[in-house]
Design a protein around this motif. Structure first.
Motif, mmCIF file in Angstrom:
data_model
loop_
_atom_site.group_PDB
_atom_site.id
_atom_site.type_symbol
_atom_site.label_atom_id
_atom_site.label_comp_id
_atom_site.label_asym_id
_atom_site.label_seq_id
_atom_site.Cartn_x
_atom_site.Cartn_y
_atom_site.Cartn_z
ATOM 1 N N SER A 43 0.823 -1.213 0.000
ATOM 2 C CA SER A 43 0.000 0.000 0.000
ATOM 3 C C SER A 43 0.853 1.258 0.000
ATOM 4 C CB SER A 43 -0.942 -0.008 1.210
ATOM 5 O OG SER A 43 -0.213 -0.063 2.425
ATOM 6 N N ASN A 44 1.993 1.244 0.676
ATOM 7 C CA ASN A 44 2.864 2.417 0.694
ATOM 8 C C ASN A 44 3.415 2.723 -0.706
ATOM 9 O OD1 ASN A 44 2.503 2.694 3.448
ATOM 10 N ND2 ASN A 44 4.358 1.571 3.977
ATOM 11 N N ILE A 45 3.821 1.680 -1.428
ATOM 12 C CA ILE A 45 4.344 1.877 -2.787
ATOM 13 C C ILE A 45 3.242 2.393 -3.705
ATOM 14 C CG2 ILE A 45 5.306 0.719 -4.817
ATOM 15 C CD1 ILE A 45 6.711 -1.214 -2.991
ATOM 16 N N LEU A 46 2.099 1.728 -3.693
ATOM 17 C CA LEU A 46 1.023 2.078 -4.613
ATOM 18 C C LEU A 46 0.492 3.479 -4.321
ATOM 19 C CD1 LEU A 46 -0.845 -1.351 -4.639
ATOM 20 C CD2 LEU A 46 0.732 -0.454 -6.356
ATOM 21 N N ARG A 47 0.428 3.858 -3.070
ATOM 22 C CA ARG A 47 -0.019 5.204 -2.722
ATOM 23 C C ARG A 47 0.952 6.254 -3.261
ATOM 24 N NH1 ARG A 47 0.475 4.836 2.368
ATOM 25 N NH2 ARG A 47 -1.449 3.675 2.669
ATOM 26 N N THR A 48 2.244 5.977 -3.155
ATOM 27 C CA THR A 48 3.251 6.914 -3.652
ATOM 28 C C THR A 48 3.190 7.041 -5.172
ATOM 29 O OG1 THR A 48 4.731 6.386 -1.800
ATOM 30 C CG2 THR A 48 5.727 7.407 -3.733
ATOM 31 N N VAL A 49 3.064 5.900 -5.861
ATOM 32 C CA VAL A 49 3.002 5.924 -7.329
ATOM 33 C C VAL A 49 1.771 6.694 -7.798
ATOM 34 C CG1 VAL A 49 2.806 4.504 -9.411
ATOM 35 C CG2 VAL A 49 4.289 3.772 -7.548
ATOM 36 N N MET A 50 0.633 6.442 -7.184
ATOM 37 C CA MET A 50 -0.591 7.138 -7.588
ATOM 38 C C MET A 50 -0.476 8.637 -7.353
ATOM 39 S SD MET A 50 -2.642 5.068 -9.003
ATOM 40 C CE MET A 50 -4.097 6.113 -9.028
ATOM 41 N N ALA A 51 0.162 9.038 -6.273
ATOM 42 C CA ALA A 51 0.339 10.464 -6.005
ATOM 43 C C ALA A 51 1.215 11.110 -7.078
ATOM 44 C CB ALA A 51 0.958 10.670 -4.622
ATOM 45 N N LYS A 52 2.276 10.416 -7.490
ATOM 46 C CA LYS A 52 3.161 10.951 -8.525
ATOM 47 C C LYS A 52 2.451 11.016 -9.877
ATOM 48 C CE LYS A 52 6.914 11.567 -6.123
ATOM 49 N NZ LYS A 52 7.525 12.926 -5.956
ATOM 50 N N ILE A 53 1.653 10.017 -10.174
ATOM 51 C CA ILE A 53 0.923 10.006 -11.446
ATOM 52 C C ILE A 53 -0.066 11.165 -11.502
ATOM 53 C CG2 ILE A 53 -0.822 8.731 -12.764
ATOM 54 C CD1 ILE A 53 0.631 6.153 -12.029
ATOM 55 N N ARG A 54 -0.797 11.374 -10.427
ATOM 56 C CA ARG A 54 -1.767 12.483 -10.405
ATOM 57 C C ARG A 54 -1.058 13.832 -10.490
ATOM 58 N NH1 ARG A 54 -4.125 9.280 -6.018
ATOM 59 N NH2 ARG A 54 -5.933 8.128 -6.798
ATOM 60 N N GLN A 55 0.139 13.897 -9.930
ATOM 61 C CA GLN A 55 0.890 15.147 -9.945
ATOM 62 C C GLN A 55 1.434 15.468 -11.342
ATOM 63 O OE1 GLN A 55 4.079 15.214 -7.059
ATOM 64 N NE2 GLN A 55 5.165 16.840 -8.124
#
Length: 285
Positions: free
Chosen positions: A93-105
């Motif tokens: 969950s920590n990895i996926l949350r970080t990736v999704m935040a970067k993608i949205r950014q």
């Protein structure tokens, strides 16, 4: 209030669960030892190949390679390393949350990026999000070799060279200790910020620096990915060990609480029986 039998059955089932989680904790601890050795053993190789590439890049201003050249970014690739199984705490969950935040950014449309996934959890997550998964690799062994990921690493580097995408970011959990794993972002391609890991030695290149780069750079990029996989596996086993230890501790706390409730209920039942016997005896007098 639950009956004595119900409480006793719950205590028994919780004890069996704690035995399972304790065994899983010991298995993860055993796997962690070997995975940590594998990850650390790969570091000297990466340091040396990085030194050679840095020496070529610094030693000749005329030396260039498409993998070391920044180009206009039309599409980005995200290589995400997760686990195949659950029961690893916040590892995935920590990895996926970080990736999704970067993608949205960085992006406003799913057409601007693609996903390269190593691990079933990541693949399933991005598939549910409706994102384009260009390549995926699942069912890696607990202690992978380069042959296990050779195909996806070769494709990841090759598709960058072909222009399928213009940059590659990699996300994985970096192993710090048995109780700490840090989500790490690393830009794999293009290789624009290669620095020597130690003092740069003097090298002579035969037949030429350009020829060496042609062979060495793809291997270096693929090795970056493999090193992250080894690092991620050590983090995965550490996270699993910590999660199972927490589960075991929680089960023991629950058992202690249920045992206290059971003893109180049993004492209350005994007291009630004694009271009824004394009351019945008094009534007969």
């Amino acid at each position: 209030m639950a009956s004595l039998r119900d409480i006793k059955n719950r205590i028994t089932s919780t004890k069996k669960t704690s035995q399972i989680t304790r065994a899983m904790q010991m298995v993860s601890a055993s796997k962690l030892n070997r995975a940590e050795v594998n990850a650390k053993a790969f570091v000297p190789y990466m340091g040396k190949i990085q030194d050679v590439v840095a020496a070529i890049a610094a030693g000749s201003s005329d030396t260039s390679h498409p993998m070391m050249t920044t180009r206009p970014v039309k599409k980005t690739a995200y290589l995400v390393i997760t686990s195949d199984r659950g029961l690893v705490g916040g590892y995935n969950s920590n990895i996926l949350r970080t990736v999704m935040a970067k993608i949205r950014q960085r992006h406003t449309s799913n057409d601007e990026f693609v996903i390269l996934s190593i691990g079933r959890k990541g693949r399933d997550f991005f598939a549910k999000q409706g994102m384009t998964i260009l390549e995926s690799k699942i069912a890696l062994p607990d202690h992978p070799t380069f042959a296990d990921i050779k195909e996806i690493t070769h494709k990841a580097v090759g598709m960058f060279a072909d222009g399928t995408y213009d940059e590659v970011y990699m996300y994985y959990n970096h192993f710090v200790s048995a109780i700490q794993q840090d989500v790490t972002e690393k830009k794999v391609l293009p290789l624009t910020d290669i620095q020597p890991s130690t003092s740069t030695a003097s090298y002579e290149f035969d037949p030429s620096a350009e020829a060496i780069l042609e062979v060495l750079l793809p291997q270096y990029a693929e090795s970056l990915i493999f090193g992250a996989v080894l690092d991620g596996k050590a983090s995965e086993h550490a996270a699993s060990m910590s999660a199972m230890k927490s589960a075991t501790d929680n089960a023991n706390d629950l058992i202690n609480g249920l045992t206290l409730v059971y003893n109180r209920a049993r004492q209350a039942a005994i007291t009630q029986e004694i009271t009824e016997i004394v009351g019945g005896a008094s009534a007969l007098e």
